[in-house]
Enzyme design. Structure first.
Site, PDB file in Angstrom:
ATOM      1  CG  HIS A  59      -1.859  -1.076   1.013  1.00 34.15           C
ATOM      2  ND1 HIS A  59      -2.261  -1.707   2.242  1.00 34.15           N
ATOM      3  CD2 HIS A  59      -2.349  -1.957   0.116  1.00 34.15           C
ATOM      4  CE1 HIS A  59      -3.208  -2.609   2.210  1.00 34.15           C
ATOM      5  NE2 HIS A  59      -3.140  -2.806   0.724  1.00 34.15           N
ATOM      6  CB  CYS A  69       3.244  14.972 -13.728  1.00 36.60           C
ATOM      7  SG  CYS A  69       4.765  15.486 -12.936  1.00 36.60           S
TER       8      CYS A  69
HETATM    9  C1  BV8 Z   1      -7.918  -2.104  -5.291  1.00 38.13           C
HETATM   10  C2  BV8 Z   1      -3.281   2.924   2.443  1.00 38.13           C
HETATM   11  C3  BV8 Z   1      -8.712  -2.441  -7.726  1.00 38.13           C
HETATM   12  C4  BV8 Z   1      -3.773   4.515   2.661  1.00 38.13           C
HETATM   13  C5  BV8 Z   1      -4.840   1.435   2.545  1.00 38.13           C
HETATM   14  C6  BV8 Z   1     -11.637  -7.627  -3.600  1.00 38.13           C
HETATM   15  C7  BV8 Z   1     -10.441  -7.484  -4.270  1.00 38.13           C
HETATM   16  C8  BV8 Z   1      -9.915  -6.230  -4.633  1.00 38.13           C
HETATM   17  C9  BV8 Z   1     -10.298  -5.054  -4.077  1.00 38.13           C
HETATM   18  C10 BV8 Z   1     -11.476  -5.291  -2.994  1.00 38.13           C
HETATM   19  C11 BV8 Z   1     -11.953  -6.392  -3.018  1.00 38.13           C
HETATM   20  N1  BV8 Z   1     -12.979  -6.276  -1.811  1.00 38.13           N
HETATM   21  C12 BV8 Z   1     -13.050  -5.017  -1.776  1.00 38.13           C
HETATM   22  C13 BV8 Z   1     -11.995  -4.141  -2.409  1.00 38.13           C
HETATM   23  C14 BV8 Z   1     -12.067  -2.865  -2.254  1.00 38.13           C
HETATM   24  C15 BV8 Z   1     -11.082  -2.432  -1.163  1.00 38.13           C
HETATM   25  C16 BV8 Z   1     -11.002  -3.168  -0.078  1.00 38.13           C
HETATM   26  O1  BV8 Z   1     -10.350  -3.922   0.264  1.00 38.13           O
HETATM   27  N2  BV8 Z   1     -11.891  -2.913   0.790  1.00 38.13           N
HETATM   28  C17 BV8 Z   1     -12.363  -3.149   2.110  1.00 38.13           C
HETATM   29  C18 BV8 Z   1     -12.186  -2.541   3.125  1.00 38.13           C
HETATM   30  C19 BV8 Z   1     -13.506  -4.180   1.820  1.00 38.13           C
HETATM   31  N3  BV8 Z   1      -9.513  -2.740  -1.871  1.00 38.13           N
HETATM   32  C20 BV8 Z   1      -9.016  -1.653  -2.291  1.00 38.13           C
HETATM   33  O2  BV8 Z   1      -9.599  -0.383  -2.744  1.00 38.13           O
HETATM   34  C21 BV8 Z   1      -7.602  -1.854  -2.893  1.00 38.13           C
HETATM   35  N4  BV8 Z   1      -7.558  -1.476  -4.473  1.00 38.13           N
HETATM   36  O3  BV8 Z   1      -8.445  -3.473  -4.987  1.00 38.13           O
HETATM   37  O4  BV8 Z   1      -8.023  -1.695  -6.573  1.00 38.13           O
HETATM   38  C22 BV8 Z   1      -8.198  -1.850  -8.971  1.00 38.13           C
HETATM   39  C23 BV8 Z   1      -7.757  -2.567  -9.754  1.00 38.13           C
HETATM   40  C24 BV8 Z   1      -7.186  -1.942 -11.048  1.00 38.13           C
HETATM   41  C25 BV8 Z   1      -7.475  -0.664 -11.209  1.00 38.13           C
HETATM   42  C26 BV8 Z   1      -8.112  -0.023 -10.176  1.00 38.13           C
HETATM   43  C27 BV8 Z   1      -8.408  -0.497  -9.100  1.00 38.13           C
HETATM   44  C28 BV8 Z   1      -6.637  -0.992  -2.300  1.00 38.13           C
HETATM   45  C29 BV8 Z   1      -6.708  -1.070  -0.824  1.00 38.13           C
HETATM   46  C30 BV8 Z   1      -5.502  -0.169  -0.300  1.00 38.13           C
HETATM   47  C31 BV8 Z   1      -6.119   0.855   0.557  1.00 38.13           C
HETATM   48  N5  BV8 Z   1      -5.194   1.525   1.647  1.00 38.13           N
HETATM   49  N6  BV8 Z   1      -3.913   1.899   3.105  1.00 38.13           N
HETATM   50  C32 BV8 Z   1      -3.844   4.932   4.278  1.00 38.13           C
HETATM   51  O5  BV8 Z   1      -3.315   4.137   5.206  1.00 38.13           O
HETATM   52  O6  BV8 Z   1      -4.265   5.863   4.393  1.00 38.13           O
HETATM   53  S1  BV8 Z   1      -5.475   0.220   3.488  1.00 38.13           S
HETATM   54  C33 BV8 Z   1      -5.267   0.046   5.180  1.00 38.13           C
HETATM   55  O7  BV8 Z   1      -5.672  -1.017   5.700  1.00 38.13           O
HETATM   56  C34 BV8 Z   1      -3.765   0.279   5.568  1.00 38.13           C
HETATM   57  O8  BV8 Z   1      -2.768   0.076   4.556  1.00 38.13           O
HETATM   58  C35 BV8 Z   1      -3.737  -1.048   6.578  1.00 38.13           C
HETATM   59  O9  BV8 Z   1      -2.463  -1.717   6.726  1.00 38.13           O
HETATM   60  C36 BV8 Z   1      -4.773  -1.865   5.817  1.00 38.13           C
HETATM   61  C37 BV8 Z   1      -5.258  -3.186   6.533  1.00 38.13           C
HETATM   62  O10 BV8 Z   1      -5.467  -2.944   7.792  1.00 38.13           O
HETATM   63  P1  BV8 Z   1      -4.962  -3.768   8.897  1.00 38.13           P
HETATM   64  O11 BV8 Z   1      -3.125  -3.686   8.645  1.00 38.13           O
HETATM   65  O12 BV8 Z   1      -5.038  -5.168   8.859  1.00 38.13           O
HETATM   66  O13 BV8 Z   1      -5.125  -2.918  10.206  1.00 38.13           O
HETATM   67  P2  BV8 Z   1      -6.440  -3.224  11.137  1.00 38.13           P
HETATM   68  O14 BV8 Z   1      -6.537  -2.061  12.046  1.00 38.13           O
HETATM   69  O15 BV8 Z   1      -7.637  -3.464  10.156  1.00 38.13           O
HETATM   70  O16 BV8 Z   1      -6.185  -4.660  11.884  1.00 38.13           O
HETATM   71  C38 BV8 Z   1      -4.939  -4.487  12.998  1.00 38.13           C
HETATM   72  C39 BV8 Z   1      -5.145  -6.018  13.383  1.00 38.13           C
HETATM   73  O17 BV8 Z   1      -4.012  -5.927  14.273  1.00 38.13           O
HETATM   74  C40 BV8 Z   1      -6.325  -6.400  14.072  1.00 38.13           C
HETATM   75  O18 BV8 Z   1      -6.536  -7.736  13.592  1.00 38.13           O
HETATM   76  C41 BV8 Z   1      -5.966  -6.454  15.658  1.00 38.13           C
HETATM   77  O19 BV8 Z   1      -6.409  -7.354  16.174  1.00 38.13           O
HETATM   78  C42 BV8 Z   1      -4.377  -6.613  15.581  1.00 38.13           C
HETATM   79  N7  BV8 Z   1      -3.594  -6.178  16.645  1.00 38.13           N
HETATM   80  C43 BV8 Z   1      -3.673  -4.993  17.206  1.00 38.13           C
HETATM   81  N8  BV8 Z   1      -2.763  -4.823  18.225  1.00 38.13           N
HETATM   82  C44 BV8 Z   1      -1.832  -5.782  17.928  1.00 38.13           C
HETATM   83  C45 BV8 Z   1      -2.351  -6.719  16.931  1.00 38.13           C
HETATM   84  N9  BV8 Z   1      -1.731  -7.684  16.541  1.00 38.13           N
HETATM   85  C46 BV8 Z   1      -0.806  -8.106  17.072  1.00 38.13           C
HETATM   86  N10 BV8 Z   1      -0.067  -7.417  18.140  1.00 38.13           N
HETATM   87  C47 BV8 Z   1      -0.791  -6.326  18.603  1.00 38.13           C
HETATM   88  N11 BV8 Z   1      -0.114  -5.260  19.563  1.00 38.13           N
END
Ligand code: BV8
Length: 293
Positions: A131, A144
């Protein structure tokens, strides 16, 4: 991780069987998420203290949000740059970097944009940023090709975070408050592309609805397509709710990988637990160095 359908298998939880398997492993993947950096003091996205919990910040990770209000978007990203620069990599970041130096077949796919794996000296040729990173800036006009590595904090003077807004690292803060607190920004205050001079610079992260970087997708594809099987995928600190990143778990399984989840909660990965999986529940910063010892 999001609630998954009940699994037929229960994962193993003993270190010994994991260490035995890791010692025999030649090809290992790691899929990293925000939980890896939680102990460094950075909020995760979807957990209780998550960054996305306020609707505003979820909306902000899109091209439309940037087009609609670049000032607000830049306040959000400048704040996250500031937070990431004010914390340190934790022992898990260093343990993963050490394994990468020791095991040529070890590759890290990171969803994290915080730059902490890089600051832990993870070998860059096997650290693929799915990402992007908060510390790349690129021209907001796709025609660009300007991009730069940039660690300036604040990214421009107008985005300086007022002292009373700068939260100590690790505090759970609804950053939308701090974004409102800053005076309204005009685009003249925001970083501009020095090449085409017409457009704003934007953070080099992948927004929702944007494709992941081609070069990263291809590296992951080549690794998964290699003739040798994959022995293990470690799924560390991710809710596995963002795609296509979460899809690498199933793809690695399809190449023979056993799955090891390290997470605060003990939910199953997408597709449920399979025979031979491991689940280590707890803080990645404590567990990962133990696992990779
Ligand atoms: C795309 C950057 C297509 C920005 C981020 C199926 C296939 C493809 C796409 C999709 C699909 N279904 C839905 C989609 C669309 C979408 C998507 O996934 N939506 C989700 C919400 C349903 N995906 C997209 O849009 C992607 N693009 O597919 O494009 C395309 C193709 C061709 C041409 C055009 C388009 C792009 C997705 C990227 C989005 N950008 N970040 C920013 O940061 O501002 S995503 C964001 O979420 C971060 O990058 C982050 O890393 C990522 C995932 O979250 P996690 O890292 O898992 O963090 P989270 O808080 O959720 O979880 C933390 C975990 O840690 C928890 O489980 C918790 O219990 C645990 N935890 C907490 N503390 C600890 C711990 N574990 C261990 N130790 C601890 N101490």
């Amino acid at each position: 991780m999001a609630d998954r359908q009940p699994s037929v298998f229960e994962p193993q939880t003993d270190l010994e069987s994991f260490h035995t398997h890791l010692k025999k492993s030649k090809r290992v993947l790691a899929l990293l998420g925000a939980g890896l950096s939680a102990s460094s003091g950075l909020p995760t996205f979807r957990g209780a203290g998550g960054l996305w919990r306020s609707v505003k910040s979820t909306d902000l990770a899109t091209p439309q949000a940037f087009a609609r209000n670049p000032g607000l978007s830049w306040q959000f990203y400048n704040y996250r740059r500031h937070m990431s620069l004010s914390v340190e990599p934790n022992p898990a970041h260093y343990a993963l970097a050490k394994l990468a130096r020791k095991m040529p077949g070890f590759v890290t796919l990171s969803q994290n944009v915080d730059g902490l794996s890089q600051r832990a000296d993870h070998p860059s040729d096997r650290l693929h940023l799915l990402h992007g990173t908060l510390f790349d800036l690129k021209c907001s006009d796709e025609r660009c090709d300007y991009r730069e590595e940039n660690y300036t904090d604040p990214v421009v003077p107008a985005l300086a975070i007022p002292a009373d807004q700068a939260q100590p690292a690790g505090s759970v803060v609804d950053i939308s408050d701090s974004m409102v607190a800053l005076p309204s920004l005009t685009t003249y205050d925001l970083p501009h592309c020095p090449e085409c001079k017409r457009n704003l610079l934007r953070p080099g992260v992948v927004w929702f609805g944007e494709a992941l970087p081609e070069v990263v997708l291809n590296k992951a594809k080549d690794y998964l397509a290699a003739p040798e099987n994959i022995d293990l995928i470690m799924v560390i600190g991710t809710s596995a709710q963002v795609w296509p990143a979460a899809g690498y778990i199933g793809q690695a399984r399809a190449r023979g990988a056993r799955v090891c989840v390290v997470n605060m909660d003990s939910d199953a990965p997408p597709g449920g637990w399979k025979q031979g999986d491991w689940m280590f529940a707890g803080d990645a910063a404590v567990l990962v160095p133990e696992l990779l010892k």
